[in-house]
Enzyme design. Sequence first.
Site, short mmCIF file in Angstrom:
data_model
loop_
_atom_site.label_atom_id
_atom_site.label_comp_id
_atom_site.label_asym_id
_atom_site.label_seq_id
_atom_site.Cartn_x
_atom_site.Cartn_y
_atom_site.Cartn_z
N GLY A 134 -8.44 12.97 -7.72
CA GLY A 134 -9.70 13.15 -8.48
C GLY A 134 -10.00 14.10 -9.30
O GLY A 134 -10.63 13.84 -10.47
N GLY A 157 -7.58 17.00 -5.08
CA GLY A 157 -6.45 16.01 -5.30
C GLY A 157 -6.36 15.05 -6.64
O GLY A 157 -6.46 15.63 -7.83
N TYR A 201 -5.53 2.96 8.85
CA TYR A 201 -5.47 3.14 7.26
C TYR A 201 -4.89 2.03 6.43
O TYR A 201 -5.51 1.78 5.49
CB TYR A 201 -4.27 4.46 7.17
CG TYR A 201 -4.46 4.78 5.58
CD1 TYR A 201 -5.59 5.49 5.10
CD2 TYR A 201 -3.21 4.72 5.02
CE1 TYR A 201 -5.55 5.81 3.61
CE2 TYR A 201 -3.05 5.15 3.67
CZ TYR A 201 -4.02 5.80 3.02
OH TYR A 201 -3.99 6.09 1.78
N SER A 235 -3.44 1.74 -1.51
CA SER A 235 -2.11 2.26 -1.09
C SER A 235 -1.18 1.23 -0.66
O SER A 235 -1.78 0.10 -0.18
CB SER A 235 -2.12 3.26 0.25
OG SER A 235 -1.14 3.73 0.68
#
Length: 322
Positions: free
Chosen positions: A35, A33, A183, A157
């Site tokens: 990274g 992804g 999350y 996020s």
Amino acid sequence: MNSTFNAISTADDVLDGVDLRGKRIFLTGASSGLGVETARSLVAHGAHVVGTVRDLRKAQAVRAAVLSDAANVGSFDLVELDLSSLESVRRCADRIAREESLFDVLIANAGVMATPAGRTRDGFETQFGTNHLGHFLLLNRIASQIADGGRVVVVASASHRSALFSLDDLNFERTAYEPQLAYARSKTANILFAVEFDRRHPARGVRATAVHPGTIRTGLGRYMGQEVMDTAIEQLSAALVADGQTPFQWKSVAQGAATTLWAGLVAAPAEVGGRYCENCHVSDVNDGPLSPVAEGVRSYALDPETARLLWHRSEDMVGEAF
């Protein structure tokens, strides 16, 4: 070099004209992804990247692809790390500590999202233990290897806005477990960590910041299920249209990596230190009604007292003081 970037800027846009030869970057979650794209762009501009991966053998193909795509301008080494295991975190930190060279930027990119109820190897709720505690222990253990004037970038996020953060029951021992709630709390913890880390390292000019990469198709959302994902996207598109905007469009991985690189290597240190960034700019506090079309960071995610208390609670949980 362009100094103005936005939601559609890519990693290469942000680093256009930036010579990173001689720069050393530490990056967690370097094998998939965001990274991979972050590593590729850094290496393409001359940086030496040390990336962490869970499986060294499987990640060799990724390393070869990054070096090939980046035309071997920089270099890319791998080190093994499982953020859900404090033993693995300590082993990785010890390995890094044996190297004498300093890092210019540490990027906490790895993470899990909306996982089923579970526990890390040390008994912590999976998302809080992996996304926050693993990075908390790792980055503090290698903090002395950040060069003077260096930076820490924590990938958080916008999901932090969807749930109030509380220091009570971080492990969901009394609260009914909800994947998205867990999350959101772990991502708020990421931001609070950056706030407190930034406060604790003024003497050497080291600054820390948190970033939202955007909504991107990566393996991070694999636990959500396609139906849940499709419903969320439909609702987001409807809200955008109602606000007079165009329907939702996914960010590309290259666009998703842009804010991380902007905050870590391009923006002024004083501009991003202790702040939350998205779409290649610093976000304002927004405590208004939750809206899928609004930007902004919740004030509770930047609260210095909550950040301080979470730091001490995290020290107790990992069994080390910093």
